[in-house]
Enzyme design. Structure first.
Site, PDB file in Angstrom:
ATOM      1  N   LYS A  76       0.822  -1.102  -0.037  1.00  0.00           N
ATOM      2  CA  LYS A  76      -0.042   0.103   0.116  1.00  0.00           C
ATOM      3  C   LYS A  76       0.867   1.404   0.092  1.00  0.00           C
ATOM      4  CE  LYS A  76      -3.908   2.164   2.590  1.00  0.00           C
ATOM      5  NZ  LYS A  76      -4.716   2.066   3.733  1.00  0.00           N
ATOM      6  N   SER A 151      -9.827   2.165   2.787  1.00  0.00           N
ATOM      7  CA  SER A 151      -8.824   3.052   2.022  1.00  0.00           C
ATOM      8  C   SER A 151      -8.008   1.965   1.276  1.00  0.00           C
ATOM      9  CB  SER A 151      -8.203   3.963   2.993  1.00  0.00           C
ATOM     10  OG  SER A 151      -7.295   3.437   3.799  1.00  0.00           O
ATOM     11  N   SER A 175      -9.997  -0.269   7.025  1.00  0.00           N
ATOM     12  CA  SER A 175      -9.508  -0.136   5.788  1.00  0.00           C
ATOM     13  C   SER A 175      -9.159  -1.268   5.235  1.00  0.00           C
ATOM     14  CB  SER A 175      -8.570   1.143   5.682  1.00  0.00           C
ATOM     15  OG  SER A 175      -9.298   2.276   5.656  1.00  0.00           O
TER      16      SER A 175
HETATM   17  N1  GLN Z   1     -13.029   4.762   6.395  1.00  0.00           N
HETATM   18  C1  GLN Z   1     -12.672   5.007   7.405  1.00  0.00           C
HETATM   19  C2  GLN Z   1     -12.196   6.381   7.438  1.00  0.00           C
HETATM   20  O1  GLN Z   1     -12.447   7.075   6.268  1.00  0.00           O
HETATM   21  C3  GLN Z   1     -11.394   4.156   8.191  1.00  0.00           C
HETATM   22  C4  GLN Z   1     -10.387   4.568   7.196  1.00  0.00           C
HETATM   23  C5  GLN Z   1      -9.320   3.591   7.464  1.00  0.00           C
HETATM   24  O2  GLN Z   1      -9.475   2.426   8.086  1.00  0.00           O
HETATM   25  N2  GLN Z   1      -8.133   4.026   7.235  1.00  0.00           N
HETATM   26  O3  GLN Z   1     -11.642   7.139   8.273  1.00  0.00           O
END
Ligand code: GLN
Length: 483
Positions: A76, A151, A175
């Site tokens: 990532k 994400s 995410s």
């Molecule tokens: N969707 C959540 C956010 O927007 C979690 C994102 C994540 O786990 N990095 O913060």
């Protein structure tokens, strides 16, 4: 070959039916071919990969190969990579080349893996659909009109589309698990502190945790073996021995107690997802598990609490991007104020700015007690709910997400509806617990994920319980058409 799991590829390599260079070429060709469609990679590191593959083949010929030697993976683009661009999905870091490797990158290198490239992601890991990436959205290989989740959507789509056998991800509120669910693959968020955060670009430091995304729980176990462990460079990394996760995959789960939190099976959950999860529960009963209803009474508070704490931490973490030290700098600033202001307003996208503003607000002198401090107190109650539950059950089972993948644009104008995609995953981060998502069915050819939540440092147990399910089901073996 590209439909195989890491465990299977490892056997192929060991039997010398394929070399790592050949395998790496095969995946690089697939990336060349499919990345135009999926947009799952931001950077492809072809030369670097072929070099690493060659070294892996040499090690193997010297009899020095481990289970991961020569296995291609993707990182990532939130993990710093020495000499290779690390963008975090943001214009702010479009020109950033890290001078060192994140510990996760280093550990996976030491284990012999070959990095194919860096995967697309929501900007600074803020999002649930990959639509906030500066590099454009990643598409879901099951249907390219649908989001891959976020994400870590680039990682999940790349694994689902067989452009890499596995990839790393990070999970602050879901995410790893949410994109794994939406793309029909397996992903585990370890206990907070299990995997080092050194060199992993910070979003919300008390919640962020790295972990693997792969086709199976067995592959996740192989990767977690390499990724986990104490790191003196991360003060929140926990100094506890790492069990051999693959050696723990074949325990019977007869008599194991699985808790179903009633709050996770209530309104908001789509009927199709509920039906798939009910069927999965029956499979566990066949394996001898004992199912019990439990309650996590503060569940409804987890999304609001997260959206105070995560923005608060992000507003502090992202203060470092000031146009001075590294990252984007605006053109011709008239003075220092102008440099700060324009570098930040031009370099960050709108979701990141929204979070910075919310975070700054909840930490400000007049509102700190009412919002931030209150949220921390509720966070403790959420943690206590889980502690109570784990007195009665061994693991908790739930859907990973309330619905399967949604269409691009469906939630972009309504942040709250986007935030609710993580309703079943966020509490796990607030409590610091490990959670895994595994494929458990389909609705209209779109995958559904099932989540298993464990007590602190129960990764081995989670992986075993997931593996037992994967031995008697084949949801994880499905490949999107054309891939
Ligand atoms: N969707 C959540 C956010 O927007 C979690 C994102 C994540 O786990 N990095 O913060």
């Amino acid at each position: 070959m590209h439909h195989k799991t890491i465990a299977e590829l490892s056997t192929e390599l060991a039997a010398k039916r394929i070399s790592s260079v050949e395998l790496t070429r095969l995946y690089l060709e697939r990336i060349q071919h499919f990345n135009n469609i999926l947009n799952s990679f931001i950077t492809i590191t072809e030369e670097h990969a072929l070099q690493a593959a060659k070294q892996a083949d040499e090690l193997r010929s010297q009899g020095k190969a481990g289970a991961l030697t020569g296995i291609p993976i993707a990182q990532k683009d939130i993990f710093c990579t020495d000499g290779i661009k690390t963008t975090c999905g943001s214009k702010m870091l479009d020109n950033f080349i890290a001078p060192y490797d994140a510990t996760v990158v280093k550990n996976l290198k030491l284990a012999g893996t070959v990095m194919l490239g860096k995967t697309n992601m929501d900007e600074f890991a803020m999002g649930s659909s990959n639509e906030t990436s500066y590099y454009g959205p990643t598409k879901n290989p099951w249907n390219i009109d649908y989001v891959p989740g976020g994400s870590s959507g680039g990682s999940a789509a790349a694994v689902a589309g067989c452009l890499t056998p596995a990839a790393t991800g990070t999970d602050t509120g879901g995410s790893i698990r949410q994109p794994a669910a939406l793309c029909g693959i397996t992903g585990i968020k370890p206990t907070y502190g299990r995997v080092s955060r050194f060199g992993m670009i910070a979003f919300a430091s008390s919640l962020d945790q790295g972990g693997p995304l792969a086709k199976t729980a067995e592959d996740c176990a192989l990767l977690l073996n390499a990724m986990s462990g104490f790191d003196e460079k991360d003060s929140t990394s926990v100094n506890q021995p790492v069990p051999d996760y693959t050696a723990n995959l074949n325990h019977s789960i007869k008599g194991i107690r699985i808790g179903l939190p009633k709050e996770y099976f209530s309104h908001g959950l789509s009927n199709e997802v509920a039906t798939a999860i009910q069927t999965a529960i029956k499979e566990y009963e066949k394996l001898g598990a004992v199912i019990e209803e439990i309650s996590l009474p503060n569940t409804g508070l987890s999304v609001p609490v997260y959206y105070v704490i995560a923005p608060a931490e992000c507003s502090s973490n992202l203060a470092r991007y000031d146009g001075v030290r590294y990252g984007y700098r605006c053109k011709d600033p008239v003075d220092l104020q102008d440099l700060y202001k324009r570098s930040r307003s031009e370099g960050f996208g709108s979701e990141v700015k929204r979070r910075i503003m919310v975070g700054t607000y909840v930490l400000s002198a007049g509102y700190y007690d009412a919002y931030y401090l209150k949220a921390q107190k509720v966070r403790r109650l959420i943690r206590d709910d889980f502690a109570q539950a784990f007195k009665k059950v061994d693991v908790i089972l739930s859907p990973t997400t309330p619905t399967p993948a949604f269409k691009f644009g469906e939630k972009t104008h309504d942040p709250i509806s986007m935030y609710l995609s993580d309703i079943y995953t966020i509490a796990v981060n607030l409590a610091g617990l490990p959670g895994i998502s595994i494929p458990a069915g389909f609705v209209n050819r779109l995958p559904i994920g099932m989540q298993l939540i464990g007590n602190l440092f129960d990764e081995a147990k989670l992986l075993n319980i997931a593996h037992q399910y994967q031995k008697i089901t084949d949801w994880h073996k499905q490949i999107p058409e054309g891939f």
